[in-house]
Design a protein around this motif. Structure first.
Motif, short mmCIF file in Angstrom:
data_model
loop_
_atom_site.label_atom_id
_atom_site.label_comp_id
_atom_site.label_asym_id
_atom_site.label_seq_id
_atom_site.Cartn_x
_atom_site.Cartn_y
_atom_site.Cartn_z
N GLN A 18 0.85 -1.23 -0.04
CA GLN A 18 0.11 0.02 0.05
C GLN A 18 1.06 1.32 0.09
O GLN A 18 1.81 1.43 0.89
N GLY A 19 0.43 2.10 -0.84
CA GLY A 19 1.25 3.29 -0.72
C GLY A 19 0.77 4.51 0.41
O GLY A 19 -0.33 4.42 0.58
N VAL A 20 1.69 4.88 0.96
CA VAL A 20 1.37 5.76 2.16
C VAL A 20 2.33 6.95 2.22
O VAL A 20 3.50 7.00 1.77
N TYR A 21 1.99 8.12 2.53
CA TYR A 21 2.95 9.07 2.84
C TYR A 21 3.35 9.02 4.23
O TYR A 21 2.81 9.01 5.25
N ILE A 22 4.53 9.12 4.33
CA ILE A 22 5.24 8.75 5.70
C ILE A 22 6.20 10.10 5.97
O ILE A 22 7.00 10.47 5.27
N ARG A 23 6.28 10.55 7.03
CA ARG A 23 7.02 11.79 7.63
C ARG A 23 8.24 11.26 8.02
O ARG A 23 8.19 10.38 8.83
N SER A 24 9.50 11.97 7.67
CA SER A 24 10.78 11.51 8.42
C SER A 24 10.75 12.19 9.76
O SER A 24 9.94 13.01 10.08
N GLY A 25 11.83 11.57 10.74
CA GLY A 25 11.69 12.13 12.11
C GLY A 25 10.92 11.32 12.98
O GLY A 25 11.14 11.58 14.22
N ASP A 26 9.96 10.45 12.70
CA ASP A 26 9.23 9.67 13.61
C ASP A 26 9.56 8.33 13.55
O ASP A 26 9.95 7.84 12.31
N ILE A 27 9.17 7.44 14.65
CA ILE A 27 9.17 6.10 14.18
C ILE A 27 8.12 5.40 14.05
O ILE A 27 7.02 5.84 14.63
#
Length: 132
Positions: A18-27
């Motif tokens: 599944q494609g999903v937008y993920i933010r950097s800096g979070d675990i």
């Protein structure tokens, strides 16, 4: 029990993602209940633009089992999260449940609880029998 699967692994790359937008800096924690027919497949997180493998966890269990993959991404952006062929050259892999947890200031890698006490899930593939 319903599930998604990949098969005919001898024919080349196979994935269920599944494609999903993920933010950097979070675990983040990608949790999935998966099994194979003995083939060594993997849970994976890939950059959707470059195809770069960002995180992975191999599995070859033949019974339905929950695995967790903790990861961070180098850059905010679109990623594919799911299962893929990995090193397998034949066989089948199944995913009964897959969820991506985290973000929004999650402390460490603990899952965030909603007001009702449930886990904060930011994406899920399905929840067939997962909470029973």
């Amino acid at each position: 029990v319903p599930y998604g699967y990949i098969s005919k692994l001898q024919d080349g790359d196979a994935s269920l993602t599944q494609g999903v937008y993920i933010r950097s800096g979070d675990i983040y924690n990608f949790t999935a209940e998966v099994c194979t027919d003995g083939a060594k497949c993997r849970m994976a997180v890939r950059n959707a633009d470059t195809g770069e493998l960002v995180a992975s966890l191999d599995f070859d269990n033949t019974e339905r089992k929950k695995h967790e993959l903790l990861f961070t991404v180098p850059d905010s952006g679109n990623y594919y999260v799911g299962i893929e062929r990995g090193e397998a050259v034949s066989g089948t892999a199944k995913m009964f449940f897959g969820g991506l947890y985290g973000g929004d200031g999650i402390p460490g890698y603990s899952r965030v609880e909603n007001v009702d006490g449930g886990e904060k899930i930011i994406y899920f593939y399905n929840d067939f029998d997962y909470h029973k």
